[in-house]
Design a protein around this motif. Structure first.
Motif, PDB file in Angstrom:
ATOM      1  N   ALA A 144       0.801  -1.221   0.000  1.00 45.31           N
ATOM      2  CA  ALA A 144       0.000   0.000   0.000  1.00 45.31           C
ATOM      3  C   ALA A 144       0.839   1.278   0.000  1.00 45.31           C
ATOM      4  O   ALA A 144       0.292   2.380  -0.118  1.00 45.31           O
ATOM      5  CB  ALA A 144      -0.929   0.009   1.209  1.00 45.31           C
ATOM      6  N   THR A 145       2.147   1.144   0.116  1.00 43.15           N
ATOM      7  CA  THR A 145       3.012   2.317   0.158  1.00 43.15           C
ATOM      8  C   THR A 145       2.950   3.076  -1.159  1.00 43.15           C
ATOM      9  O   THR A 145       3.010   2.483  -2.232  1.00 43.15           O
ATOM     10  CB  THR A 145       4.464   1.894   0.428  1.00 43.15           C
ATOM     11  N   ARG A 146       2.828   4.406  -1.079  1.00 44.10           N
ATOM     12  CA  ARG A 146       2.880   5.236  -2.280  1.00 44.10           C
ATOM     13  C   ARG A 146       4.331   5.662  -2.498  1.00 44.10           C
ATOM     14  O   ARG A 146       4.903   6.373  -1.671  1.00 44.10           O
ATOM     15  CB  ARG A 146       1.978   6.463  -2.157  1.00 44.10           C
ATOM     16  N   VAL A 147       4.892   5.216  -3.608  1.00 40.70           N
ATOM     17  CA  VAL A 147       6.319   5.367  -3.872  1.00 40.70           C
ATOM     18  C   VAL A 147       6.568   6.494  -4.867  1.00 40.70           C
ATOM     19  O   VAL A 147       5.899   6.583  -5.900  1.00 40.70           O
ATOM     20  CB  VAL A 147       6.913   4.053  -4.434  1.00 40.70           C
ATOM     21  N   VAL A 148       7.529   7.355  -4.552  1.00 38.06           N
ATOM     22  CA  VAL A 148       8.062   8.314  -5.516  1.00 38.06           C
ATOM     23  C   VAL A 148       9.528   7.959  -5.742  1.00 38.06           C
ATOM     24  O   VAL A 148      10.316   7.898  -4.793  1.00 38.06           O
ATOM     25  CB  VAL A 148       7.933   9.766  -5.033  1.00 38.06           C
ATOM     26  N   TYR A 149       9.859   7.715  -7.006  1.00 36.50           N
ATOM     27  CA  TYR A 149      11.236   7.371  -7.369  1.00 36.50           C
ATOM     28  C   TYR A 149      11.853   8.539  -8.124  1.00 36.50           C
ATOM     29  O   TYR A 149      11.287   9.035  -9.102  1.00 36.50           O
ATOM     30  CB  TYR A 149      11.267   6.111  -8.243  1.00 36.50           C
ATOM     31  N   ILE A 150      13.031   8.984  -7.675  1.00 35.74           N
ATOM     32  CA  ILE A 150      13.741  10.077  -8.330  1.00 35.74           C
ATOM     33  C   ILE A 150      14.644   9.507  -9.412  1.00 35.74           C
ATOM     34  O   ILE A 150      15.622   8.810  -9.138  1.00 35.74           O
ATOM     35  CB  ILE A 150      14.581  10.883  -7.327  1.00 35.74           C
ATOM     36  N   SER A 151      14.288   9.816 -10.657  1.00 32.88           N
ATOM     37  CA  SER A 151      15.115   9.459 -11.801  1.00 32.88           C
ATOM     38  C   SER A 151      15.743  10.739 -12.351  1.00 32.88           C
ATOM     39  O   SER A 151      15.862  11.738 -11.638  1.00 32.88           O
ATOM     40  CB  SER A 151      14.268   8.743 -12.856  1.00 32.88           C
ATOM     41  N   THR A 152      16.137  10.730 -13.607  1.00 31.32           N
ATOM     42  CA  THR A 152      16.879  11.849 -14.168  1.00 31.32           C
ATOM     43  C   THR A 152      16.533  12.055 -15.634  1.00 31.32           C
ATOM     44  O   THR A 152      16.191  11.098 -16.345  1.00 31.32           O
ATOM     45  CB  THR A 152      18.394  11.596 -14.040  1.00 31.32           C
ATOM     46  N   THR A 153      16.605  13.306 -16.087  1.00 34.21           N
ATOM     47  CA  THR A 153      16.444  13.567 -17.513  1.00 34.21           C
ATOM     48  C   THR A 153      17.652  13.065 -18.298  1.00 34.21           C
ATOM     49  O   THR A 153      17.663  13.133 -19.532  1.00 34.21           O
ATOM     50  CB  THR A 153      16.253  15.069 -17.781  1.00 34.21           C
ATOM     51  N   GLY A 154      18.653  12.527 -17.599  1.00 31.44           N
ATOM     52  CA  GLY A 154      19.777  11.873 -18.262  1.00 31.44           C
ATOM     53  C   GLY A 154      19.381  10.607 -18.996  1.00 31.44           C
ATOM     54  O   GLY A 154      20.204  10.049 -19.737  1.00 31.44           O
ATOM     55  N   VAL A 155      18.149  10.127 -18.830  1.00 34.71           N
ATOM     56  CA  VAL A 155      17.704   8.960 -19.596  1.00 34.71           C
ATOM     57  C   VAL A 155      17.458   9.322 -21.062  1.00 34.71           C
ATOM     58  O   VAL A 155      17.376   8.435 -21.912  1.00 34.71           O
ATOM     59  CB  VAL A 155      16.423   8.333 -18.998  1.00 34.71           C
ATOM     60  N   TYR A 156      17.347  10.625 -21.361  1.00 34.04           N
ATOM     61  CA  TYR A 156      17.147  11.042 -22.750  1.00 34.04           C
ATOM     62  C   TYR A 156      18.504  11.118 -23.453  1.00 34.04           C
ATOM     63  O   TYR A 156      19.462  11.672 -22.911  1.00 34.04           O
ATOM     64  CB  TYR A 156      16.463  12.405 -22.808  1.00 34.04           C
ATOM     65  N   HIS A 157      18.566  10.609 -24.662  1.00 29.99           N
ATOM     66  CA  HIS A 157      19.819  10.533 -25.405  1.00 29.99           C
ATOM     67  C   HIS A 157      19.978  11.641 -26.444  1.00 29.99           C
ATOM     68  O   HIS A 157      21.040  11.770 -27.050  1.00 29.99           O
ATOM     69  CB  HIS A 157      19.888   9.191 -26.141  1.00 29.99           C
ATOM     70  N   GLN A 158      18.945  12.436 -26.666  1.00 26.07           N
ATOM     71  CA  GLN A 158      18.922  13.366 -27.782  1.00 26.07           C
ATOM     72  C   GLN A 158      20.034  14.417 -27.673  1.00 26.07           C
ATOM     73  O   GLN A 158      20.295  14.956 -26.602  1.00 26.07           O
ATOM     74  CB  GLN A 158      17.553  14.051 -27.865  1.00 26.07           C
ATOM     75  N   ARG A 159      20.655  14.740 -28.808  1.00 28.13           N
ATOM     76  CA  ARG A 159      21.798  15.660 -28.833  1.00 28.13           C
ATOM     77  C   ARG A 159      21.619  16.798 -29.833  1.00 28.13           C
ATOM     78  O   ARG A 159      22.586  17.523 -30.111  1.00 28.13           O
ATOM     79  CB  ARG A 159      23.074  14.895 -29.182  1.00 28.13           C
ATOM     80  N   ASP A 160      20.436  16.947 -30.387  1.00 28.19           N
ATOM     81  CA  ASP A 160      20.242  17.942 -31.440  1.00 28.19           C
ATOM     82  C   ASP A 160      19.375  19.114 -31.002  1.00 28.19           C
ATOM     83  O   ASP A 160      18.878  19.865 -31.835  1.00 28.19           O
ATOM     84  CB  ASP A 160      19.637  17.287 -32.680  1.00 28.19           C
TER      85      ASP A 160
END
Length: 326
Positions: free
Chosen positions: A120-136
């Motif tokens: 029943a725990t409400r979980v917030v996971y901190i990820s990163t915009t580093g998952v995006y690979h775009q370079r243009d």
């Protein structure tokens, strides 16, 4: 043009229906963002626990008014003593000095934690915009493809999938945070002040979020999950948000603004040099539309200018700043 986002909010944005009920909150990873969230939860009257791997740091947690928990997800026996809580924030950075690899820690360690908590725990996971690979320089959002090339982004993306799997018939939210900055944490400010060459190119977009808004997004995500009771027919109750401010900024402009405020020399950049930070090869603009629509309609620091003004007004001499290099 920014990508389209067909998903609609299932709940009202933060602040519309704040629950008066006190919550039991666990901060797993009480670092720069975790401490801010702990203080916000404490201010609303929640009972707050915070983890540390180092027993010597437990006293500081206790002095802050939170209950210390000695826990390390790379040591499964330490997870047996976790308190039963309503809300869990997972905000753990990889510690290269630990001797544990990113996958073993950030992915398998996270899985051990998820296996140890109540459903029943409400979980917030901190990820990163580093998952995006775009370079243009293109706009990206929650619907954009993610093919990270750096180990950190790869580990976070795999961890996100673990959270999604756990959230079948449960409630969890993943927040992909942009570059976090705030008091005591402005990257390379000392280099700007002293006129040293910055180990990054002058071009490319930075996607930033002030620590106060990052912490507010966590509180808003919990609030949304509290109000969102999963339907029996729903396969998943997992939400994903890209969390960044309203104005991606070219790196050169960001550091020029700091230099102007500090009356420092015009920043110089290591364009084309081999010593540039590997983080600097990313170049995209994060579109925060879903966050603004569903979590935080208004940011305390909507652009880097307001955020830097807040930080520099607190410490006009620059002070001691640390943090990841955007």
């Amino acid at each position: 043009m920014p990508p389209s986002d067909p998903e609609s909010c299932r709940t009202q944005p933060a602040g519309v229906h704040e629950s008066p009920e006190k919550q039991r909150t666990l901060i797993f990873g009480c670092g720069y963002v975790g401490r801010r969230v702990a203080r916000l939860a404490q201010a609303r009257g929640d009972q707050v626990w915070a983890t540390t791997r180092d027993p010597r740091k437990a006293e500081a947690i206790d002095e802050a008014g939170w209950r210390p928990v000695i826990a390390d997800w790379n040591r499964p026996p330490t997870l047996r003593g976790l308190p039963t809580v309503d809300r869990l924030l997972v905000a753990v950075s990889h510690d290269s000095a630990s001797g544990v690899g990113r996958y073993e820690s950030q992915v398998l360690g996270l899985q051990r934690l998820l296996d140890a908590i109540a459903p029943a725990t409400r979980v917030v996971y901190i990820s990163t915009t580093g998952v995006y690979h775009q370079r243009d320089g293109r706009w990206v959002d929650e619907t954009s493809p993610t093919r990270p090339t750096r180990p950190g982004g790869q580990a976070h993306l795999m961890a996100e999938e673990r959270v999604r799997r756990w959230a079948v018939h449960r409630r969890a939210t993943t927040l992909r945070l942009g570059g976090i900055y705030g008091p005591g944490r402005v990257p390379r400010i000392a280099d700007v002040r002293d006129g040293r060459v910055l180990a990054s190119p002058g071009g490319g977009y930075l996607n930033l979020i002030h620590v106060a808004d990052a912490a507010a997004s966590v509180m808003a995500a919990w609030q949304a999950m509290d109000a969102d009771v999963p339907e029996p027919s729903r396969v998943r109750s997992h939400r994903l948000f890209a969390v960044a401010d309203d104005r991606p900024v070219v790196r050169r402009d960001f550091y020029q603004y700091i230099a102007d405020r500090l009356a420092a020399p015009t920043p110089r950049f290591a364009d084309g040099q081999s010593k540039m930070s590997v983080r600097s090869d990313s170049n995209k603009r994060v579109w925060n539309r879903r966050m603004k629509r569903c979590l935080l309609p208004r940011l305390a620091f909507p652009t880097y200018r307001q955020g830097l003004d807040d930080v520099l007004n607190r410490d006009r001499r620059g002070g001691s700043h640390r943090g990841a290099n955007p």
